[in-house]
Design an enzyme around this catalytic site. Sequence first.
Site, PDB file in Angstrom:
ATOM      1  N   LYS A 111      -9.487  34.017  12.275  1.00 56.67           N
ATOM      2  CA  LYS A 111     -10.058  33.243  11.160  1.00 56.67           C
ATOM      3  C   LYS A 111      -9.067  32.207  10.653  1.00 56.67           C
ATOM      4  O   LYS A 111      -9.440  31.084  10.354  1.00 56.67           O
ATOM      5  CB  LYS A 111     -10.484  34.184  10.026  1.00 56.67           C
ATOM      6  CG  LYS A 111     -11.724  34.987  10.379  1.00 56.67           C
ATOM      7  CD  LYS A 111     -12.203  35.812   9.217  1.00 56.67           C
ATOM      8  CE  LYS A 111     -13.412  36.663   9.624  1.00 56.67           C
ATOM      9  NZ  LYS A 111     -13.665  37.766   8.694  1.00 56.67           N
ATOM     10  N   LYS A 191     -18.676  38.001  20.847  1.00 55.54           N
ATOM     11  CA  LYS A 191     -19.342  39.029  20.047  1.00 55.54           C
ATOM     12  C   LYS A 191     -20.454  38.395  19.224  1.00 55.54           C
ATOM     13  O   LYS A 191     -20.304  37.277  18.743  1.00 55.54           O
ATOM     14  CB  LYS A 191     -18.258  39.618  19.132  1.00 55.54           C
ATOM     15  CG  LYS A 191     -18.700  40.633  18.144  1.00 55.54           C
ATOM     16  CD  LYS A 191     -17.572  40.962  17.183  1.00 55.54           C
ATOM     17  CE  LYS A 191     -17.507  39.967  16.033  1.00 55.54           C
ATOM     18  NZ  LYS A 191     -16.632  40.358  14.936  1.00 55.54           N
ATOM     19  N   LYS A 194     -22.775  36.175  12.876  1.00 58.09           N
ATOM     20  CA  LYS A 194     -23.450  35.104  12.154  1.00 58.09           C
ATOM     21  C   LYS A 194     -22.674  33.790  12.274  1.00 58.09           C
ATOM     22  O   LYS A 194     -23.256  32.733  12.490  1.00 58.09           O
ATOM     23  CB  LYS A 194     -23.580  35.533  10.688  1.00 58.09           C
ATOM     24  CG  LYS A 194     -24.235  34.536   9.798  1.00 58.09           C
ATOM     25  CD  LYS A 194     -25.597  34.996   9.351  1.00 58.09           C
ATOM     26  CE  LYS A 194     -26.256  33.911   8.530  1.00 58.09           C
ATOM     27  NZ  LYS A 194     -26.953  34.377   7.372  1.00 58.09           N
TER      28      LYS A 194
END
Length: 331
Positions: A111, A191, A194
Amino acid sequence: MSRIFSGIQPSGELHIGNYLGAVRNWVRLQDQHECIYSIVDYHAITGTYEPEDLRRRTREMAISLLAAGLDPEKCTLFVQSMVPEHTELAWIFNTVTPLGELERQTQFKDKASRQESVMAGLLNYPVLQAADILLYRASLVPVGEDQVQHLELSREIARRWNARFGEDFFPEPQPLLTPTRRIMGLDGQAKMSKSMGNTIGILETDEAIWAKLRPAVTDPARVRRTDPGTPEVCNIYHLHRAFSDPATVEHVATQCRTAGWGCIECKQVLLESMTRELGPIRERAAELRARPELVSEVLYAGAERCRAIARETMREVKERMGLAELSEVTR
Ligand code: TYM
């Protein structure tokens, strides 16, 4: 009976990745254990978001979870920010968590690499996760594979706190994984999540699901309809294993290996299996959406129950750490 805790971010409706990786297991476990499940909105604010949108997504997630089979008579469901002790314990755990361990977390590295300026909350995210679990002194945590590293860190935090302040006060929580611990996205690249835009929502209509399944990646070696395939390398086959009954799964594998079916036929059968499981969930979700006060009551009662446990844990934690208690000050 060991206590179970798990959490999910309020990303709106469930998708088949977090449904198969975690929530389907949550539903099963509520018959066998004391289970506490949380919609973790304090975790969600470590990314960019709109306040009104967050509140809506939190409610949508509650609806999805109840529709998927969480039963408030059998388990406790609540929203994290309604129990302030989560952040209180997280602060305490920050003082026993090595910085290096946080910097090593793959989710943080992933991230952080996609953000221009990285906030401290993103780094400390797994400390809050440890607090979520240990506030209830839960020992089992049903999650997907991507949370295993965070749980290792939770154990490390429990060990360090115990060593300093109270032998065996916190259990070392173990992950509970399932065969569907890692569901890939429809692009077959990463994976399902969203943020990658590669999901199928459990409440989507058959038409919407078909529009996504039809172009979804299969065995790349099956270029022509007549090419035999290898089911084990095909994402659609893995979804069959999650949704179809064993006889169908076997039939699908044979049809793929012998080029008896083309990928489209295989996907049509998958859609049927998915509809069988997801259809009743969609119906329940529609009923719940029509009764917003019922959802609020469930969340409110869940938070009340959790606060009682959380307060007791914090009382003991503070006592062992030499921190002030309100009762002491007012005495
Ligand atoms: P979250 O919201 O990303 O995902 C919720 C659960 O779904 C699992 N999952 C998947 N499993 C298989 N395949 C996938 N594609 C997939 N996508 C998601 C996740 O592993 C997870 O179990 N940090 C956590 C939330 C959390 C938590 C906790 C979990 C906060 N506190 C305490 C357990 C205990 C998260 O972001 O999950």
